[in-house]
Design a protein around this motif. Structure first.
Motif, mmCIF file in Angstrom:
data_model
loop_
_atom_site.group_PDB
_atom_site.id
_atom_site.type_symbol
_atom_site.label_atom_id
_atom_site.label_comp_id
_atom_site.label_asym_id
_atom_site.label_seq_id
_atom_site.Cartn_x
_atom_site.Cartn_y
_atom_site.Cartn_z
ATOM 1 N N UNK A 44 0.949 -1.236 -0.068
ATOM 2 C CA UNK A 44 -0.066 -0.131 -0.028
ATOM 3 C C UNK A 44 0.823 1.098 0.083
ATOM 4 N N UNK A 45 1.125 1.922 -1.275
ATOM 5 C CA UNK A 45 1.900 3.021 -1.273
ATOM 6 C C UNK A 45 1.100 4.311 -1.262
ATOM 7 N N UNK A 46 1.310 5.098 -0.334
ATOM 8 C CA UNK A 46 0.838 6.536 -0.057
ATOM 9 C C UNK A 46 1.711 7.620 -0.393
ATOM 10 N N UNK A 47 2.833 7.375 -1.017
ATOM 11 C CA UNK A 47 3.729 8.226 -1.602
ATOM 12 C C UNK A 47 3.305 8.617 -2.971
ATOM 13 N N UNK A 48 2.725 9.856 -3.017
ATOM 14 C CA UNK A 48 2.129 10.412 -4.131
ATOM 15 C C UNK A 48 0.605 10.909 -4.165
ATOM 16 N N UNK A 49 0.079 11.064 -5.100
ATOM 17 C CA UNK A 49 -1.236 11.901 -5.012
ATOM 18 C C UNK A 49 -2.355 11.003 -4.764
ATOM 19 N N UNK A 50 -2.304 9.809 -4.494
ATOM 20 C CA UNK A 50 -3.210 8.723 -4.148
ATOM 21 C C UNK A 50 -2.753 7.654 -3.624
ATOM 22 N N UNK A 51 -3.534 6.567 -3.258
ATOM 23 C CA UNK A 51 -3.122 5.629 -2.559
ATOM 24 C C UNK A 51 -3.220 4.553 -3.659
ATOM 25 N N UNK A 52 -2.159 3.703 -3.741
ATOM 26 C CA UNK A 52 -1.911 2.541 -4.848
ATOM 27 C C UNK A 52 -1.640 1.319 -3.915
ATOM 28 N N UNK A 53 -2.488 0.359 -4.375
ATOM 29 C CA UNK A 53 -2.343 -0.901 -3.627
ATOM 30 C C UNK A 53 -1.887 -2.006 -4.982
ATOM 31 N N UNK A 54 -0.792 -2.720 -4.559
ATOM 32 C CA UNK A 54 -0.374 -3.729 -5.515
ATOM 33 C C UNK A 54 -0.188 -4.956 -4.931
ATOM 34 N N UNK A 55 -0.482 -6.093 -5.801
ATOM 35 C CA UNK A 55 -0.298 -7.615 -5.328
ATOM 36 C C UNK A 55 0.554 -7.992 -6.436
ATOM 37 N N UNK A 56 1.163 -9.279 -6.275
ATOM 38 C CA UNK A 56 1.945 -9.845 -7.126
ATOM 39 C C UNK A 56 0.962 -10.839 -8.080
ATOM 40 N N UNK A 57 0.004 -11.615 -7.299
ATOM 41 C CA UNK A 57 -0.432 -12.957 -8.047
ATOM 42 C C UNK A 57 -1.365 -13.393 -7.480
ATOM 43 N N UNK A 58 -2.339 -14.455 -8.268
ATOM 44 C CA UNK A 58 -3.717 -14.659 -7.450
ATOM 45 C C UNK A 58 -3.544 -15.290 -6.228
ATOM 46 N N UNK A 59 -2.328 -15.911 -5.690
ATOM 47 C CA UNK A 59 -2.285 -16.354 -4.446
ATOM 48 C C UNK A 59 -2.379 -15.103 -3.203
ATOM 49 N N UNK A 60 -2.224 -14.068 -3.786
ATOM 50 C CA UNK A 60 -2.193 -12.745 -2.981
ATOM 51 C C UNK A 60 -3.441 -12.170 -2.566
ATOM 52 N N UNK A 61 -4.575 -12.646 -3.329
ATOM 53 C CA UNK A 61 -5.664 -12.033 -3.454
ATOM 54 C C UNK A 61 -6.283 -11.643 -2.322
ATOM 55 N N UNK A 62 -6.430 -12.518 -1.193
ATOM 56 C CA UNK A 62 -7.111 -12.212 0.148
ATOM 57 C C UNK A 62 -6.493 -10.756 0.732
ATOM 58 N N UNK A 63 -5.260 -10.772 0.660
ATOM 59 C CA UNK A 63 -4.463 -9.475 1.300
ATOM 60 C C UNK A 63 -4.972 -8.363 0.015
ATOM 61 N N UNK A 64 -4.674 -8.584 -1.133
ATOM 62 C CA UNK A 64 -4.991 -7.541 -2.102
ATOM 63 C C UNK A 64 -6.418 -7.018 -1.822
ATOM 64 N N UNK A 65 -7.560 -7.987 -1.788
ATOM 65 C CA UNK A 65 -8.838 -7.447 -1.731
ATOM 66 C C UNK A 65 -9.335 -6.695 -0.379
ATOM 67 N N UNK A 66 -8.565 -7.069 0.660
ATOM 68 C CA UNK A 66 -8.784 -6.254 1.919
ATOM 69 C C UNK A 66 -7.987 -5.017 1.847
#
Length: 180
Positions: free
Chosen positions: A151-173
């Motif tokens: 979760x990157x807040x360095x910049x004009x907005x919040x940007x959430x990124x994840x690597x792959x489908x195995x990360x979906x639970x954390x990504x969705x939250x």
């Protein structure tokens, strides 16, 4: 909670990794938000399970007919073909860029940061992605890290990124938290 919030999901007409569309879609709905499927063409978007065709999804809006002002956030699902196509469509790139210009949260998973690179919005940001994108992201001025979710807040907005489908639970939250 996302009550009253509308979240755009931008996909190409063909090539979106289905689970990277359907799981965040469900998370937005469960949090009380309204997901909308936006594409470069009307009709149906073809999902994929890796390289195999999966389900189709009705497109709600095209990038020619809407703008970022109509939405409270943006999800960019992955799949290799999906962002590779989107980054070649100027209207799609402008649509993505508009979320950053207006300070709205964006969530991107897997190969989706290719579209962010094309929109020139990763410089000075920290993010993750499918590992094969790390050189592209670094060359575009980003700091790439190998984590389940960033979760990157360095910049004009919040940007959430994840690597792959195995990360979906954390990504969705993290995405639904950013959208609320």
């Amino acid at each position: 909670m996302l009550d009253g919030k509308t979240i755009a999901f931008l996909v190409a007409p063909e090539g979106v990794e289905q689970v990277e569309l359907t799981e965040p879609w469900k998370a937005v709905k469960q949090a009380g938000g309204t997901p909308r499927l936006v594409s470069t063409a009307s009709g149906q978007a073809q999902g994929f399970n890796h390289l195999d065709k999966a389900d189709t999804f009705a497109v709600d809006d095209t990038v020619d007919d809407v703008d970022a002002a109509s939405f409270d956030g943006l999800v960019l699902p992955g799949g290799v073909a999906n962002p590779d196509f989107l980054r070649t469509v100027p209207q799609a790139v402008r649509f993505v860029r508009a979320f950053f210009d207006s300070g709205k949260p964006v969530a991107a998973i897997c190969h989706a940061p290719w579209t962010l690179i094309e929109a020139d919005v990763v410089r000075g940001r920290t993010l993750t992605s499918w590992p094969s994108l790390q050189t592209d992201l670094r060359n575009a001025g980003a700091t790439w890290v190998d984590k389940e979710v960033v979760v990157c807040t360095e910049g004009p907005n919040t940007l959430v990124t994840s690597r792959k489908p195995d990360d979906l639970k954390a990504f969705c939250q993290a995405a639904t938290d950013a959208f609320s």
